[in-house]
Design a protein around this motif. Structure first.
Motif, mmCIF file in Angstrom:
data_model
loop_
_atom_site.group_PDB
_atom_site.id
_atom_site.type_symbol
_atom_site.label_atom_id
_atom_site.label_comp_id
_atom_site.label_asym_id
_atom_site.label_seq_id
_atom_site.Cartn_x
_atom_site.Cartn_y
_atom_site.Cartn_z
ATOM 1 N N LEU A 44 -10.103 -21.756 35.676
ATOM 2 C CA LEU A 44 -10.913 -21.131 36.722
ATOM 3 C C LEU A 44 -11.403 -19.759 36.281
ATOM 4 C CD1 LEU A 44 -11.536 -21.531 39.919
ATOM 5 C CD2 LEU A 44 -9.819 -19.756 40.150
ATOM 6 N N ALA A 45 -10.462 -18.950 35.769
ATOM 7 C CA ALA A 45 -10.827 -17.590 35.381
ATOM 8 C C ALA A 45 -11.808 -17.618 34.217
ATOM 9 C CB ALA A 45 -9.582 -16.795 35.022
ATOM 10 N N ALA A 46 -11.617 -18.575 33.283
ATOM 11 C CA ALA A 46 -12.521 -18.643 32.140
ATOM 12 C C ALA A 46 -13.930 -19.003 32.601
ATOM 13 C CB ALA A 46 -12.010 -19.664 31.138
ATOM 14 N N PHE A 47 -14.030 -19.942 33.557
ATOM 15 C CA PHE A 47 -15.350 -20.304 34.087
ATOM 16 C C PHE A 47 -16.016 -19.105 34.744
ATOM 17 C CE2 PHE A 47 -14.367 -24.924 33.861
ATOM 18 C CZ PHE A 47 -15.556 -25.312 33.249
ATOM 19 N N ILE A 48 -15.238 -18.383 35.571
ATOM 20 C CA ILE A 48 -15.820 -17.225 36.255
ATOM 21 C C ILE A 48 -16.280 -16.202 35.234
ATOM 22 C CG2 ILE A 48 -15.352 -15.321 37.847
ATOM 23 C CD1 ILE A 48 -13.384 -17.118 39.271
ATOM 24 N N GLY A 96 -24.160 -21.715 38.310
ATOM 25 C CA GLY A 96 -24.020 -20.343 37.840
ATOM 26 C C GLY A 96 -23.785 -19.393 38.990
ATOM 27 N N LYS A 97 -24.431 -19.692 40.117
ATOM 28 C CA LYS A 97 -24.278 -18.825 41.280
ATOM 29 C C LYS A 97 -22.832 -18.886 41.801
ATOM 30 C CE LYS A 97 -26.523 -17.677 45.536
ATOM 31 N NZ LYS A 97 -27.719 -17.109 45.969
ATOM 32 N N THR A 98 -22.305 -20.102 41.797
ATOM 33 C CA THR A 98 -20.912 -20.250 42.214
ATOM 34 C C THR A 98 -19.998 -19.473 41.273
ATOM 35 O OG1 THR A 98 -21.574 -22.487 42.744
ATOM 36 C CG2 THR A 98 -19.243 -21.978 42.940
ATOM 37 N N LEU A 99 -20.304 -19.527 39.979
ATOM 38 C CA LEU A 99 -19.476 -18.804 39.019
ATOM 39 C C LEU A 99 -19.587 -17.310 39.224
ATOM 40 C CD1 LEU A 99 -19.930 -20.701 35.650
ATOM 41 C CD2 LEU A 99 -18.067 -20.829 37.276
ATOM 42 N N ALA A 100 -20.842 -16.834 39.350
ATOM 43 C CA ALA A 100 -21.045 -15.407 39.540
ATOM 44 C C ALA A 100 -20.383 -14.951 40.830
ATOM 45 C CB ALA A 100 -22.531 -15.089 39.567
ATOM 46 N N GLY A 101 -20.375 -15.879 41.822
ATOM 47 C CA GLY A 101 -19.703 -15.556 43.084
ATOM 48 C C GLY A 101 -18.209 -15.782 43.009
ATOM 49 N N LYS A 102 -17.679 -15.973 41.823
ATOM 50 C CA LYS A 102 -16.241 -16.122 41.584
ATOM 51 C C LYS A 102 -15.652 -17.274 42.403
ATOM 52 C CE LYS A 102 -16.723 -11.257 41.291
ATOM 53 N NZ LYS A 102 -16.735 -10.055 42.080
#
Lengths: 457, 632
Positions: free
Chosen positions: B293-297, B548-554
């Motif tokens: 999870l943290a790596a994706f974020i 990407g938005k989900t990732l940027a939004g953690k």
């Protein structure tokens, strides 16, 4: 034993110093004498010597209580010396204090009821004079007089108790009385029991336990502040030492019988002391009532006699005495302004921010807030009472200490309020600063390491 | 040697007292030096301890100072214990700690609260040392709470900024949740084993059979504590926010030392964990999910420190996976190398931020390699190390974890390998965007660009050397060289290693190693193409779309927590305030006060001030006692 000689020596030197006009040496001599007394108390550890045909017995309890009394006395002396010096009777007052201390050492090391009586009288007679030592103050005169009359009354009751016991078992000696009680446990006479009750009541007067406390607020308020500090700390510790020694040494066999007396004394003291303290506007009077409530808490460990009784009394006594002396150093400064009301503390935190914190800590310790010494004292006292199965008493104790938090906090709040109509200035001398910091440090250290005292005996 | 133990924690405590009490009265030039020397002293003693522990396998130093507490059966000693595990932690804390202290002298030199900063930093080191040196769970807990407090103080160091204060509070509260678990675990340990001393508890536990339910409960509760302190799902969101603190703090507390306390605790209690059923698997899964999870974020963050923060969370996940599969020494190996390269990366980031005048957005950087040569080179070494390329430190420890995980479960290996490829991607993205290409900041910033002073570059260089070569303390078995760290730590996990001794063949290990490396190289090549060849710049926040938005939004974890926990809690407390607080409690409290007041008035009437009345009252009381005792 040498502790006693060293302390008595201070008194004698103080009187001679007056004749030779070398009053300056009194304070150094007193400090040195007390230091020697402390040292000898320590060196008496584990010696268990009996003196004067078994009139006195220096066991570890005696040594521990003597040491505590001497240490409190050293700090008290530092606090009181500016006040003792004012007026004409520096040496007389110092000598009286020293004799009073000698009496208190006798009270915690007696092994004969006659010695106990002597100790109480040596302590009290000096105090009657000291209470009235502010000759030009009507209140001080009244305090001395009141204390004397009521003290004489209590002594009478106490002595009557001693006489009855002598009548019942034919001896003053603790060990012999104990043996007598043990062998005749089943058919002790009413005379004996009455004697025990009267002695307890006589000592209750000295520890200012309700309902024998009436003298305390008036006398505490009227006496010079330093003497009040002496009465509410050293006298109380010594009287508790004596009470414990008496009950454990003579009457441990009939403990069920007198436990109810202590329960009543304890509950009434806690409730009366705490409830009345909430209604006071004078700080000194508030402390008088709070000292009554502390007598109630200190009675809790006595409900059952165990290993914990002596040590928890010692810990509570130390926690209470050091916090009180520190706070009395503030009261003595307030007395100089002739205003001992709680409201006169308004603005204190602003002008003395660090001192306000220190005093708050001491007050919180009296209220029993962790991690301060007062909490540990209460913790062990309550624990001892719980172990004896007196759950309901402990509940009352907890409720009444909650009331206690209220009025101690009131004082703290008063300190942190902005200045009111009066802007009293507080002038602390170097002596009071030393006392304050010492008491603060001891309060902290004992709170974190209660083992220093608990691990002792 | 025992007689030296107390020096290690006392030195930083003295440093704290000097800087804390005298504050700004200490000359500015002196406070940093005092603080650093205090930690250096600890390092020297730790080194002595380490060396003297090299000889005998079962040697450990214990020094008891006094009995802290003795109530009923519970006896607690104030005692320190240093065995091989502790000595490794000591070296990391004091060694890396010292370098970061030195770095702070340069980094903080313009701050007005210079001495307060060093006071906190020393206090933190003191508590951290207490945590690893305590010989029982309670002392460990004292240190545990202490570092939490210091972390709170240092995250909110610039307390005039309210966002920073919020971040500090968040870290504190999330840690409290974990602490509760730790505390409950401690209670249960005491109830089960009748002691809280490490020796007694662990030797007692060894007599237990595998799979006792109580052990599982204990270890799960302890792991909840570790979740909070070491930022694992679900208690990880505080760590990225904790980047509000000054950068040296992020390096020391939130990368090198405090966050690894959870790993230390589990290794310390490895006997309990080995004997538990379910807990190890649970730890491994949580660690794995966190790592992924943290790596994706991390892929989509544009704040230089945030990327590193998520990378820390992810790396901690790696360590927990290792713990979960029973590879305790491997986890600790990764703690050590991670302390080197993550400490280094944070300090480099600090150096960059310093040069950029406080800017943290990598989209406004670029092309810094020319202006900041030392920072650039050391950052590159750190990146290579964390990405796990040979022969840098991260390669050895990460490879060891991957091999150990493969031995226990191939599918977990696959997922973890993915996380490690992601690590390489976000780290190289960070490196390329920051240091390569054109400078994208303002003109003013460009003029201001400068390399940091020697007090800052010196720690960078030392840490870079350690990140480059530190891995050789744990060379994989296939190279037929001694694995120093795992041999050194073997006595600590002696009991556990007899339980789970699964190994893979050398051929498999080589295949795993080479394939991971290939994936890494492909990933790096891909990132290189995108950000260097095509000069791509991460898009502005509003242009991010899709996943990407989900990732940027953690992954919107914070928002989920708000709706799932915070709002319902607020609603309940609102109700509680309305009905219980104002209705019930206020009524009872005010009522009690009124009753007490009335009673006071009543009793007061006896307190007349007349001696005669008093005597009369005393006689009445005396008679009352007589009646009670003899008549009733």
């Amino acid at each position: 034993m040498n502790t006693l000689i060293a302390i008595a020596g201070i008194g004698i030197v103080a009187m001679i110093a007056d004749i030779l006009r070398i009053r300056k040496i009194i304070f150094p001599v007193a400090m040195a004498g007390l230091a020697i007394a402390a040292f000898t108390a320590v060196s008496d550890w584990n010696t268990n010597t009996r003196y004067f045909n078994d009139m006195m017995f220096f066991d570890n309890y005696a040594a521990a209580f003597s040491l505590l009394i001497v240490v409190i006395a050293i700090i008290w002396f530092v606090m009181a010396v500016p006040d003792l010096k004012t007026g004409n009777h520096y040496s007389d007052k110092s000598a009286l204090v020293a004799f009073s201390l000698a009496g208190s050492v006798v009270m915690v090391s007696f092994s004969n009821l006659a010695m106990l009586f002597l100790g109480i009288e040596i302590l009290s007679v000096s105090l009657y004079v000291l209470a009235a030592s502010n000759k030009n103050n009507l209140l001080s005169n009244e305090a001395g007089f009141k204390y004397f009359i009521m003290g004489a009354f209590a002594t009478g009751i106490f002595l009557f108790g001693v006489a009855l016991i002598y009548g019942a078992c034919g001896t003053f000696n603790l060990q012999e009385i104990n043996a007598f009680v043990a062998t005749n446990k089943s058919d002790l006479s009413g005379q004996m029991y009455t004697g025990v009750l009267l002695m307890i009541i006589g000592l209750s007067f000295k520890i200012a336990a309700a309902p024998f406390h009436f003298w305390a607020p008036d006398v505490y308020e009227g006496s010079p502040t330093t003497i009040t500090a002496f009465m509410s700390t050293i006298v109380k510790v010594a009287a508790f030492g004596a009470l414990y020694r008496l009950m454990a040494g003579c009457f441990s066999q009939i403990n069920e019988w007198w436990t109810t007396v202590f329960i009543i004394l304890s509950v009434v003291s806690m409730l009366v002391g705490n409830i009345m303290a909430t209604r006071q506007s004078s700080f000194k009077r508030l402390l008088a009532f709070s000292s009554i409530s502390h007598a109630g808490y200190m009675l809790l460990p006595l409900l059952t006699l165990s290993d914990l009784t002596g040590t928890s009394l010692l810990l509570y006594g130390a926690a209470y005495a050091f916090a009180s002396i520190g706070i009395f150093s503030l009261v003595s400064v307030m007395s100089e302004n002739d205003d001992e009301s709680i409201d006169s503390l308004n603005g204190f935190a602003k002008s003395h921010p660090i001192k306000a914190i220190l005093f708050s800590v001491l007050l919180l310790s009296l209220a029993g807030i962790p991690p301060l010494a007062g909490f540990m004292g209460k913790y062990y006292a309550f624990y001892a009472a719980l172990k004896s199965g007196n759950t309901s008493i402990v509940l009352i104790a907890i409720i009444s200490s909650l009331i206690g938090v209220y009025y101690y906090l009131q004082v703290i709040i008063a300190m942190y309020k902005p200045t009111g109509h009066t802007s009293a200035s507080f002038r602390f001398t170097i002596y009071q600063n030393i006392v304050l910091w010492t008491c603060f440090l001891i309060t902290l250290i004992l709170g974190i390491f209660p083992q220093l005292i608990i691990g002792w005996l | 040697m025992e007689s030296l133990l107390w020096i290690i924690p006392v030195l930083p405590f003295i440093g704290f007292l000097i800087n804390g009490i005298f504050g700004n009265k200490v000359p500015r030039s002196l406070s940093g030096i005092i603080a650093s020397v205090a930690v250096l002293g600890g390092f020297i003693v730790s080194l002595l301890l380490f060396i003297s522990l090299l000889g005998d396998e079962n040697l450990s130093f214990t020094s008891k100072y006094f009995t802290w507490f003795h109530v009923g059966d519970l006896k607690l000693d104030m005692a320190f214990m240093v065995d091989r595990l502790t000595s490794v932690m000591l070296l990391v804390i004091t060694g890396v700690g010292f370098l970061i202290h030195v770095y702070s002298i340069g980094y903080m030199h313009d701050d007005k609260d210079y001495s307060r900063f060093f006071a906190y930093l020393n206090l933190f080191v003191f508590f951290m040392l207490l945590l690893v040196m305590g010989s029982n769970y309670v002392l460990m807990f004292v240190g545990w709470e202490g570092v939490g407090l210091c972390s709170y103080l240092l995250i909110g160091f610039w307390f005039t900024n309210n966002n920073f204060n919020d971040a500090a509070k968040k870290a504190f509260i999330m840690n409290r949740i974990g602490d509760l678990g730790f505390l409950l675990g401690m209670f249960l340990i005491y109830q089960t084993f009748g002691s809280l001393n490490f020796d007694e508890v662990h030797s007692n536990a060894m007599t237990y059979a595998y799979g006792q339910p109580v052990l599982t409960t204990i270890t799960l509760l302890l792991f909840v504590g570790a979740m909070g302190k070491s930022a694992q799902i679900p208690l990880f969101t505080w760590l990225p926010d904790a980047m509000a603190g000054p950068t040296p703090v992020s390096a020391l507390i939130h990368a090198a030392t405090m966050v690894t306390a959870g790993i230390y605790m589990i290794v310390r209690a490895n006997v309990l964990f080995t004997l538990s059923v379910f807990t190890p698997e649970f730890i491994a899964v949580i660690g794995l999910l966190t790592a992924l999870l943290a790596a994706f974020i991390g892929l989509k963050q544009n704040d230089i420190k945030k990327v590193l923060a998520y990378s820390t969370v992810s790396q901690l996940g790696f360590m927990f996976v290792a713990l979960g599969v029973g590879a305790y020494t491997t986890a600790l190996f990764h703690v050590v190398t991670h302390a080197f390269f993550k400490g280094l990366l944070f300090l480099c980031a600090g150096s960059v931020i310093h040069a950029m005048g406080g800017e943290q957005d990598i989209r406004k950087m670029g092309g810094l390699s020319a202006k900041l040569p030392v920072t650039h080179l050391t950052f590159l070494i750190g990146t290579l190390a964390i990405a796990g390329l040979p022969p840098f430190a991260g390669f050895f420890s990460k490879d060891e974890i991957l091999v150990k995980v493969f031995a226990s479960s191939p599918w977990m290996y696959g997922a973890l390998a993915l996380a490690s490829v992601l690590t390489a991607i976000y780290m190289f993205r960070l490196y390329f965007v920051t240091f390569k290409g054109q400078f994208r900041g303002s003109h003013h910033q460009e003029e201001h660009l400068h390399e940091s002073p020697p007090s800052m570059t010196f720690p960078l260089i030392v840490l870079a050397i350690l990140s480059a070569l530190g891995g050789f303390i744990g060379i994989p078995e296939i190279f037929h060289a001694p694995n120093l760290i795992s041999e050194y730590l073997a006595p600590v996990t002696h009991f556990s290693s007899s339980y789970s001794a699964r190994a893979v063949s050398h051929e498999t290990e080589i295949i795993l190693l080479v394939s991971t490396l290939l994936f890494l190289l492909v990933a790096i090549w891909f990132v290189y193409n995108k950000y260097v060849k095509r000069q791509a710049i991460p898009e502005p926040d509003e242009d991010i779309a899709g996943f990407g938005k989900t990732l940027a939004g953690k992954f919107y974890v914070d928002e989920i927590y708000t709706y799932l926990i915070e709002k319902p809690l607020n609603a309940i407390s609102g109700l509680g305030y309305k009905f219980i607080e104002t209705g019930l409690i206020k009524g009872v409290v005010d009522g009690t006060a009124q009753v007490v007041g009335a009673l006071g008035l009543g009793i007061r009437t006896i307190q007349t001030g007349k001696t005669g009345t008093y005597l009369f009252a005393m006689v009445i009381a005396l008679i009352a006692f007589m009646v009670i005792k003899f008549m009733i």
